[in-house]
Structures are given as structure tokens and as C-alpha cells.
Write a protein that holds these residues in place. Sequence first.
Motif, PDB file in Angstrom:
ATOM      1  N   VAL A  42      33.198  42.000  31.644  1.00 15.78           N
ATOM      2  CA  VAL A  42      34.624  41.747  31.881  1.00 15.78           C
ATOM      3  C   VAL A  42      35.033  42.275  33.252  1.00 15.78           C
ATOM      4  CG1 VAL A  42      36.963  42.336  31.142  1.00 15.78           C
ATOM      5  CG2 VAL A  42      35.236  41.698  29.454  1.00 15.78           C
ATOM      6  N   VAL A  43      34.562  43.485  33.583  1.00 15.90           N
ATOM      7  CA  VAL A  43      34.929  44.082  34.872  1.00 15.90           C
ATOM      8  C   VAL A  43      34.406  43.208  36.025  1.00 15.90           C
ATOM      9  CG1 VAL A  43      34.491  46.035  36.401  1.00 15.90           C
ATOM     10  CG2 VAL A  43      35.137  46.423  34.017  1.00 15.90           C
ATOM     11  N   VAL A  44      33.139  42.778  35.904  1.00 22.16           N
ATOM     12  CA  VAL A  44      32.563  41.948  36.966  1.00 22.16           C
ATOM     13  C   VAL A  44      33.371  40.652  37.118  1.00 22.16           C
ATOM     14  CG1 VAL A  44      30.551  40.571  37.609  1.00 22.16           C
ATOM     15  CG2 VAL A  44      30.241  42.879  36.720  1.00 22.16           C
ATOM     16  N   VAL A  45      33.678  40.013  35.992  1.00 22.65           N
ATOM     17  CA  VAL A  45      34.369  38.726  36.057  1.00 22.65           C
ATOM     18  C   VAL A  45      35.774  38.890  36.622  1.00 22.65           C
ATOM     19  CG1 VAL A  45      35.375  36.893  34.662  1.00 22.65           C
ATOM     20  CG2 VAL A  45      33.028  37.628  34.247  1.00 22.65           C
ATOM     21  N   ILE A  46      36.487  39.922  36.187  1.00 20.53           N
ATOM     22  CA  ILE A  46      37.847  40.118  36.700  1.00 20.53           C
ATOM     23  C   ILE A  46      37.802  40.383  38.205  1.00 20.53           C
ATOM     24  CG2 ILE A  46      39.848  41.673  36.661  1.00 20.53           C
ATOM     25  CD1 ILE A  46      39.685  41.733  33.702  1.00 20.53           C
ATOM     26  N   ALA A  47      36.813  41.178  38.638  1.00 20.62           N
ATOM     27  CA  ALA A  47      36.688  41.443  40.076  1.00 20.62           C
ATOM     28  C   ALA A  47      36.470  40.138  40.839  1.00 20.62           C
ATOM     29  CB  ALA A  47      35.535  42.409  40.327  1.00 20.62           C
ATOM     30  N   LEU A  48      35.610  39.268  40.282  1.00 20.99           N
ATOM     31  CA  LEU A  48      35.337  37.999  40.964  1.00 20.99           C
ATOM     32  C   LEU A  48      36.567  37.095  40.980  1.00 20.99           C
ATOM     33  CD1 LEU A  48      31.748  37.238  39.653  1.00 20.99           C
ATOM     34  CD2 LEU A  48      32.424  37.713  42.008  1.00 20.99           C
ATOM     35  N   VAL A  49      37.300  37.071  39.863  1.00 21.34           N
ATOM     36  CA  VAL A  49      38.492  36.215  39.812  1.00 21.34           C
ATOM     37  C   VAL A  49      39.528  36.710  40.821  1.00 21.34           C
ATOM     38  CG1 VAL A  49      40.438  35.520  38.380  1.00 21.34           C
ATOM     39  CG2 VAL A  49      38.133  35.485  37.441  1.00 21.34           C
ATOM     40  N   LEU A  50      39.692  38.026  40.911  1.00 25.90           N
ATOM     41  CA  LEU A  50      40.646  38.563  41.882  1.00 25.90           C
ATOM     42  C   LEU A  50      40.210  38.210  43.306  1.00 25.90           C
ATOM     43  CD1 LEU A  50      41.527  42.054  40.383  1.00 25.90           C
ATOM     44  CD2 LEU A  50      42.873  39.955  40.361  1.00 25.90           C
TER      45      LEU A  50
ATOM     46  N   ASP B 192      52.648  35.095  33.439  1.00 32.96           N
ATOM     47  CA  ASP B 192      51.683  34.215  34.097  1.00 32.96           C
ATOM     48  C   ASP B 192      50.298  34.863  34.118  1.00 32.96           C
ATOM     49  OD1 ASP B 192      50.965  31.912  35.320  1.00 32.96           O
ATOM     50  OD2 ASP B 192      51.534  32.544  37.334  1.00 32.96           O
ATOM     51  N   MET B 193      50.263  36.154  34.471  1.00 37.16           N
ATOM     52  CA  MET B 193      48.989  36.872  34.503  1.00 37.16           C
ATOM     53  C   MET B 193      48.355  36.915  33.114  1.00 37.16           C
ATOM     54  SD  MET B 193      48.426  38.173  37.568  1.00 37.16           S
ATOM     55  CE  MET B 193      47.653  39.760  37.604  1.00 37.16           C
ATOM     56  N   LEU B 194      49.181  37.173  32.107  1.00 32.49           N
ATOM     57  CA  LEU B 194      48.651  37.290  30.747  1.00 32.49           C
ATOM     58  C   LEU B 194      47.974  35.997  30.302  1.00 32.49           C
ATOM     59  CD1 LEU B 194      51.429  39.295  28.865  1.00 32.49           C
ATOM     60  CD2 LEU B 194      49.105  40.022  29.375  1.00 32.49           C
ATOM     61  N   THR B 195      48.562  34.844  30.679  1.00 31.99           N
ATOM     62  CA  THR B 195      47.968  33.587  30.231  1.00 31.99           C
ATOM     63  C   THR B 195      46.616  33.339  30.889  1.00 31.99           C
ATOM     64  OG1 THR B 195      49.021  32.245  31.934  1.00 31.99           O
ATOM     65  CG2 THR B 195      50.224  32.541  29.876  1.00 31.99           C
ATOM     66  N   TRP B 196      46.365  34.035  32.007  1.00 28.07           N
ATOM     67  CA  TRP B 196      45.065  33.863  32.677  1.00 28.07           C
ATOM     68  C   TRP B 196      43.978  34.735  32.059  1.00 28.07           C
ATOM     69  CZ3 TRP B 196      43.018  30.576  36.084  1.00 28.07           C
ATOM     70  CH2 TRP B 196      43.891  29.743  36.776  1.00 28.07           C
ATOM     71  N   LEU B 197      44.369  35.777  31.329  1.00 22.70           N
ATOM     72  CA  LEU B 197      43.391  36.756  30.857  1.00 22.70           C
ATOM     73  C   LEU B 197      42.201  36.150  30.103  1.00 22.70           C
ATOM     74  CD1 LEU B 197      44.990  40.077  29.649  1.00 22.70           C
ATOM     75  CD2 LEU B 197      43.344  39.698  31.476  1.00 22.70           C
ATOM     76  N   PRO B 198      42.427  35.265  29.123  1.00 24.42           N
ATOM     77  CA  PRO B 198      41.292  34.761  28.366  1.00 24.42           C
ATOM     78  C   PRO B 198      40.268  34.050  29.251  1.00 24.42           C
ATOM     79  CG  PRO B 198      43.340  34.133  27.304  1.00 24.42           C
ATOM     80  CD  PRO B 198      43.690  34.700  28.646  1.00 24.42           C
ATOM     81  N   TYR B 199      40.747  33.529  30.382  1.00 19.36           N
ATOM     82  CA  TYR B 199      39.843  32.859  31.296  1.00 19.36           C
ATOM     83  C   TYR B 199      38.828  33.833  31.878  1.00 19.36           C
ATOM     84  CZ  TYR B 199      38.395  31.071  35.823  1.00 19.36           C
ATOM     85  OH  TYR B 199      37.672  30.730  36.916  1.00 19.36           O
ATOM     86  N   ALA B 200      39.265  35.080  32.057  1.00 17.93           N
ATOM     87  CA  ALA B 200      38.382  36.077  32.663  1.00 17.93           C
ATOM     88  C   ALA B 200      37.437  36.701  31.642  1.00 17.93           C
ATOM     89  CB  ALA B 200      39.210  37.163  33.340  1.00 17.93           C
ATOM     90  N   VAL B 201      37.542  36.281  30.397  1.00 16.64           N
ATOM     91  CA  VAL B 201      36.721  36.908  29.360  1.00 16.64           C
ATOM     92  C   VAL B 201      35.808  35.852  28.740  1.00 16.64           C
ATOM     93  CG1 VAL B 201      36.793  38.235  27.250  1.00 16.64           C
ATOM     94  CG2 VAL B 201      38.621  38.467  28.894  1.00 16.64           C
ATOM     95  N   PRO B 202      34.506  36.029  28.848  1.00 15.33           N
ATOM     96  CA  PRO B 202      33.570  35.051  28.283  1.00 15.33           C
ATOM     97  C   PRO B 202      33.775  34.886  26.782  1.00 15.33           C
ATOM     98  CG  PRO B 202      32.430  36.693  29.596  1.00 15.33           C
ATOM     99  CD  PRO B 202      33.833  37.142  29.484  1.00 15.33           C
TER     100      PRO B 202
END
Lengths: 382, 588
Positions: free
Chosen positions: B285-293, B415-425
Motif C-alpha cells: 500500500v505504501v509503495v502504491v500510494i507513493a507512486l500514485v502521488l 475527492d481524495m477518499l474516492t481515490w483510495l480504493p484505487y491505491a489498494v490492490p
Amino acid sequence: MSGVRIAGLRKEYGSAVAVQDIDLDIAPGEFVALLGPSGCGKTTTLRCLAGLEVPTRGEISIGEKPVFSAEKSLFVPPEKRKIGMVFQSYALWPHMTVGANVGYPLKLAKVDKKTAAGQVQDLLQRVHLGDRTSQMAVALSGGQQQRVALARAMVNRPAVMLFDEPLSNLDAKLRLSMRAQIRELHDEFGTTSVYVTHDQEEAIALADRVVVMNAGLIEQLGTPTQLYTRPASAFVADFMGFQNVLPARVESVLPGELVVSLTGTPSLLRLHDDSGRWGPGDEIAIAFRSGHVRVRIGDSTSPGVLRGRVRRTSYLGSSQRVLVDVGGVAIRAQVDEGEFALFGPDDLAPGREVDLEISADTIVPLAAAGAPVAASTAPVGV
Amino acid sequence: MSDIETGGDVATTAKPRTARMPSTGPFTTARGLLPLIVISLFLFALPIVMLVVGAFRNAAPGAPAQWSFEAFVRTYTDPASYTTLGNSVILAGSSTAIGVVVALVLAFLVTRTTTPLRRLVTPAMVLVVALPPLFYAISWGMLGNPTIGLINTVWKQLSGSGDALFDVNSWAGLILVVSLKNAAFAYLLIIGPFRALDRSLEEAAQVAGAGRLRTILGIDLVMLAPAITGVTILTFVIGLEAFDVPLFLGTPAGIDVFSTQIYSLIASRSPADYGGASAISLLLVVVVIALVLLQWRILGRRRFTTVGGKSYRTEPWNIGPWRWVGAVFIGIYLLVAIVAPLFQLVLGSLQPYFGAGTVYSLANYQKLLTNHTTVTALQSTFFVGLVGGLVAMVLALTLVYAITHNETRLRRLLDMLTWLPYAVPGVVLSLGLAWTYVSLPGFRQLYGSVFLVALALVVAVTPIATRAIQPAVIQINRELEEASRVSGAKPGRMVLGIVLPLIMPSFLSGWFVVAIVMSGNLAIPILLSSSTSPTVPLLVYQLYGQGQTSQAAALFVIMLVGLLFGLAVVAVIGRILSRRFGRTRTNR
Ligand SMILES: Nc1ncnc2c1ncn2[C@@H]1O[C@H](COP(=O)(O)OP(=O)(O)OP(=O)(O)O)[C@@H](O)[C@H]1O
Ligand SMILES: [Mg+2]
């Protein structure tokens, strides 16, 4: 019949103030135009009236009924204000026919189908679209769409009609005929109308009273004639089409008259004023229209004549504009078609000497409003 | 539309003392947004919080436990964790490199050249993206089977050799199959910027004497660099999150990536190691969130489409004989990404057992359609797709509508909250949801039921659903809504009478896309379904694992046909609606 009362209206968006403080009483059946430059808060005022925005402060009532009060935290939503509104973009619903668009307010008011159909047809006929009832609304031309929008806004006989620059998307010719139609329906139905525009000509032609707004405040309120002939400030003068707004100094005060000098020149001008507001030595501004400036050749010696040199001219067909330099001050004058014969071919060439006559009753004295206001936004031209 | 009445009756209820800021519509004030924030926190943020909590507890979800660092320490001192990390990076990196290069070549051929077959590419790519990953997992698992797969049997017949040409259960197979889908994904994201490129810059370079190829490399690639970087990161994230394909093709070869490792910690350990699974999930999750940011930073959250100025048609480049090379390239891609897998899947489903020579029959279909478990699974899958999809779209519409109609800062949070599931496999999300729902009294009873699976899938597809409906909502001229309010409509009536009809075509197509993604998803039901109420993907996986490959294939084909039928229905409705609203576009 109901009028509109606005008291202490203020609207902020975050830290930006769109409307500062507006007080306005509109009598039943009156047609009022809100006039002002872009961004002065006209639309915001109108939307507060409609209930599409919640004001920050103030009170609004429609008829005798309060519809907004910040103090009592009262807010009547738009659907309960019994108003009609015509939008700049027409705002016709693209998924409905012309008839369905116009009939929608009646449907929401649960008017029975037959009566509603009759009313829809009646209004569509008034705007000369009686044969378009079953067409899709957006298949019409711009002018026709705006007439449908007008019919829709009026179909359930609202007490108050609101217009937000309804004609600004139409061409000049259509604008004239739509203008007439709007005023006609207003008179016939006896509604109270508030009409937002940035076109002074439109405001003057339509309204019983014109409200000139500037930066969220009312700059002047009056009948079209008052505004057209006696603007109260340099801002209004400029906005009402006074081509010359110039700084001046009061030299002497006579009964019903002032003698002023144009700042920077020795030239003296007389003008009518019985307000008694000014005394000798006061710095003021004077405003006059280029059409009231008569251009003469030769050396008249009568008082109230300014001598200058032609800087530029431009030919407009029915008239010719002349920019004249009077001791470093640029004055815009106009020669009408009927006067063309008075001048030889070279008489108005740049550099030629001319006299300018301005009659005393066409010059308006104004408080020197800080900077020479909006006149300076346009480059000095003819 | 929970709070739609807010604007309606303030006038009568407002009293001087209970002073409350009035509002013009349901979502315009911070207060109106609050219910949605609470719902979103529960649906999208809580699972991740619970995952963190779970990593520091020493028991399975729902069981009494103590706080403990044990799982965390164990996971991060185990060298196997780093092997998994390495594997994931290799898979994501290589499939991204291949995918992006293939996408760039195809986008170039389509937008700039006269290559034959180029018109097929975009529709094909839409199809590849729409097909569930499970489709590729099972069909390529069959296609590249070393003994009985189509590739190897054909090869053996042609060459006469007894050795297999290619075993899909290998690094090469895994990378190839993941790359196929990544290429389609990257292509659809990059084709917009490609089209929008300002051709005049290109022409200027040519006038200045640069050759055509040089122009492409020097000008186009530089201009497209931010878009390409963004697409690369996004594709890499998708590669990291891959689950179905590594599960089918990697696990038999002993290749574990993050998501399959997380799954096996729970499924093939006894007792299941929830703590370890959660701990390793957190790293992902940390890696993916870092990449999305990082990607947001690079693109400034522009949606890939704002590269250039005006796009105007210029003559496509005639690349001479090279266009045949291009056509072959396109042909090969279409073959390996669509034709061959589809053919193998249908062929395999007609064999009594996979590899049974040339005897074909519908026996598998008959068996499946008379079997109670499979029929139930089909029913629950269509329920999940249709009803769950509808719920997802309504939720997405509400969220998007609220975000676009709110003027307070809270809308950014939403808006940020709706993006969260995208960052989680998917697997991680389903693990987080398992922790969440098992810990909540009202939801614990639902655990294992199809309703919970549907709810979890709604969460998973929210980012897709919101992106599908957003452009349509933004496009509605606000004055259309206001005109309706002034005409006497309450907010709810306005939404039903004006907003909904105007966005209906986008709503329907969004619903369909979401239904496909939900029905084809394996990662969520694999952890949240009980064995008594599986969905089709889970059943397909079980059948495949038991060696019932032909039946698995047949079951998948049935689901695809069902979805295809749904597509046809939606297309017809959409056609009717767009004919009715066809003139919408001419409105200014
Ligand atoms: N929703 C909003 N958020 C922030 N500021 C706004 C908003 N609406 C209006 N404003 C600001 O309030 C001021 C007044 O706007 P308003 O639309 O009332 O002007 P206007 O007189 O109608 O101008 P125009 O003639 O251009 O229509 C402007 O400075 C505008 O930028
Ligand atoms: Mg405006």
C-alpha cells in the motif's frame, strides 16, 4: 402584485466580496435594470433574489413576504419564491420539447393537464412560436430559444421576473425585437421585473428605473433620463456614454452657474448648476458628450469657446469624430452629417486650429472622483 | 441522495435560535457533505485503518487478540518477503516496459501512418481492457500448457519435435501475459495525448530540416514525456497489483508476487497468518500510494488529455514497405491478445476434458447448467454485477454530484477518499474489508455472503465508476439545474427530472463497465466468499485448481456470453436514448 425589498445585502465568496451592501426598494409593477461593468455584482444580486445563492448578510422580501433574513436565519428556497427567471444561456432542457419546457413549471405546480396545455399554447403564441410546441427545444435558433425561455419563465404568472443578460447572445437586430417583447409582456402581465445588463442603451430603453452598480455597491439610482442627463459621478458619466470626463477647477460661483477652468489650461467654461455644492477653488470634474461639442472654424471670440488643434479625425458615415488638443487636454467632439458642408476638405486635417463650443446646460459638474475613472481604461483615441 | 430534502423546508423550520446556515441545495454546505464523508470514511478509509490495526494484532479477524509486533517483525526480517518484493518489481517493471513500448508503437501507427489494420486497434484495446484479468489467466494457462496447450501441440505437429516450445508457467509466460493487458491499458491512456499533439510543432521541425524519424523522436517524444511518464507509473502500479495471472501462471512455477503471497499466507497456512498478510500488505500500500502521488505530481492531476494546442489533421505519413511490418505487428498483437486466447477458451470448453484430442461436445455446458452450485454462482454473479453495479453507479453519481456542487474545502477530502480504493490492490482491499466487517457487529453475520462480496466490490470499483460518470455531470450547464429550481422543483425532483435524463447514456455505459469488472473480479471473493456461495470467478479458479480445466473454461464462456448479452441490451437502450437526446450536443 408584489414588489421587492432588498436591505443591507452582502455576499462573500470566501474572502472575495461580490456584493458589498445593497439597499433597493422596487415598487410593484416596476421594471428595474441593474447596470454595471463586468464583475460588479449584478448577477450575484439577482441570484440572491432568486434564492440560488445564500447571501452573507441582509434581508430580502418579495411582496410582503420575507424570503431571506440573515438575522432570523430564514431562507426560502428558489422553488418557493414564485419567481420566473430568464438565463443568459437560455437554459432550455435539451431532453424536452418546446411544449414540455414551457409546461414544466405548471406540471410541478400540479396544474391539470388541459388547463396547462392551454396556458402553454397561449404563451407560445404570444412569443410567436405557437407552431413549434412539439419540436425539441434545442433544435430552435438562438432567438427562438430565448423566446421559449421567456415563455417558460412567465407561464405560471410569477409576481417577479428576473433576467440575467438574456439578450447578450443574440445579434443586434434580434435584440431590439426581443427587448420590445419583454417590455410588452411585463406591461401586460403587470409583473415586477429585475433586469441585469451591462448595456446602458438596453437599460435605458427598457427600465423605469436604472441601478448603476460598481464594485458591489450602488453608484446611482434613477430614471433613465436622470442618469442620461445628470450622472452623479464620473463613473456613471463614463458608463452612460459621456465621452469627455475631465478634471476642472471652480473659478467663480454665479447664481445658477459655475465658471470652471479646465485643469492645465487657461480656458474657462460656464455650466449650469444650482446645487450650491461648490465654492471657488474646488477641484471637480466635468462631463459632457462629444455630440454636444460644436466644432467651428475661424476666430470666434464669444466666451465659453475653447481654442485647440485637431489631433485626429475618424469618419463614421453619419458623423465624424474629432479629437482636439486644447492646451494639452484631449477633448472628443463630433461633427454631424448636416454640418459636413461647413468644413472645407482640409479644415479638419491634423494640426488645424478649431474652436469648440459647449453650451452651459450640457455640462455636468461632478465630484472629482479620485482618479479619472474608467475613461482612462480606453487609450486616448477618437 | 440521502440528504436531498435539506434545501426544501428550511423556511418553515428555521427558528431564530436554532440558527443554522441555510443552503440552496443538498450538498452545497459543509454540513450537507457530512453524511457522504462519513459513508466514504467507512467504505474507503476504514479498511486501510483496519489493515494497519490487523498487522499489529496476534489473531485472526474477529478473534480476541493482543497488540503485538510479532507479525510485523517476522515479516520484515524474513528474506522471503524481499524475494517477493523483488519478484513483484521484476514482473511490474518488465511488463510495464514491454506494455508501454507496444502501446507507443501502436499509438504511433494508428495516429500517424497509413498502416493497414490500424482501425482495428482502438476497439481491440477497449476489448482487452474490458476483459477480466481472469480471462487471460485461464485462457493463457490453457494456451501455453506445455503438453496439451494449443501453442505447443501446433508446434509439435509442425516441427515434428517432441519438446515443448513454450511453457506459460514461467517468468516468460507471466511477463508476456501481464504485458498484453498493460499494453492495452497504456495505449488507451496515451492515444489522447498522441491525437492532441500540436502538429504545427512537428511541421516546424521538418521545415527546419529535421528528418521525419528525427522529428518523432526529438519533438513528439519530448512533448509527450510527461504523459508517457504518468502512464508508465500507472501501468507499473497495475503490474504491482496483478493477482489473477500470477495466481494461475506464477504459483505453479513457484513464482510468488506480493498479491499471491498475501493470499497464500491466508489460504495455504493453517492457521491462516492474518498478521503476516496484513504486514506485507502495508508495504505494498505504501509503495502504491507513493507512486500514485508521484504520478499526480508529474501530471498535476490533468487527465492525460491536455498535451497540446489545437489538433488538426495532417496527411498521415506513408511509411512505405514499413507499413507491412506495422500491419504484422498489429496482427501479432491481436492474435496473442484476443484471437488465440478466445479460440483456446472456447475450444477447451468443448472438450470432455482438456487435451482430449478432437472430440467436441456441449457436455460441459449441459453439466454446468444443470448443476446447482454453478447455477447459483451464475445467479449471484449476475446479481453482483447488475445490482452491485447499479449501487456503485448511484453511489458514484451521488459522490460526483456532491463534489461538483460543493464549494467548501471538504469536497477535496471527499475527492481524495474516492481515490483510495484505487491505491489498494484487490487482495489487500479484500483483506482490509475482511478485518473491517468481521469486527463490526452488524456486519459479522453477513461475512461470507454474497451481499458482503457485492459491498466489497462496490468499494473496489468506486474509482472506475466515479471516473465514468464525472465528465457527464461536469458537462451539465448549471443553469439547466437552476432553471428547474426556479420553475418550482425541489432538489430531489430536479435530479430526477433534469440531471438523470441528461447523464443517462454515461450512466448506462458506466453501469455496464462496472458490472463487467465486478463480475470478473477474483481477488475480492477469493477472501470474502464462503465456499457455499461462490461467485463465478471463484468457482472457475476452484475448477481450474482441481484440474477441471474444460469445465472452468465453459463456465467462463457462459459468463462472457451473459455479459455480452447485457452489453447488447445496454447498447440498444443507449442507441434509443442518444437518438432522443441526440441534439443535446448542438446546444451551446
Ligand atoms: N461562485 C463564486 N465564487 C467566487 N467568486 C465569485 C463567484 N461568483 C461570482 N464571484 C465574484 O463575484 C464578483 C461579482 O460577480 P458577478 O457574477 O455578480 O458579476 P456581474 O456583475 O454579473 O459580471 P458580468 O457582467 O461579467 O456577468 C466577481 O468578482 C466574481 O469573480
Ligand atoms: Mg453576470
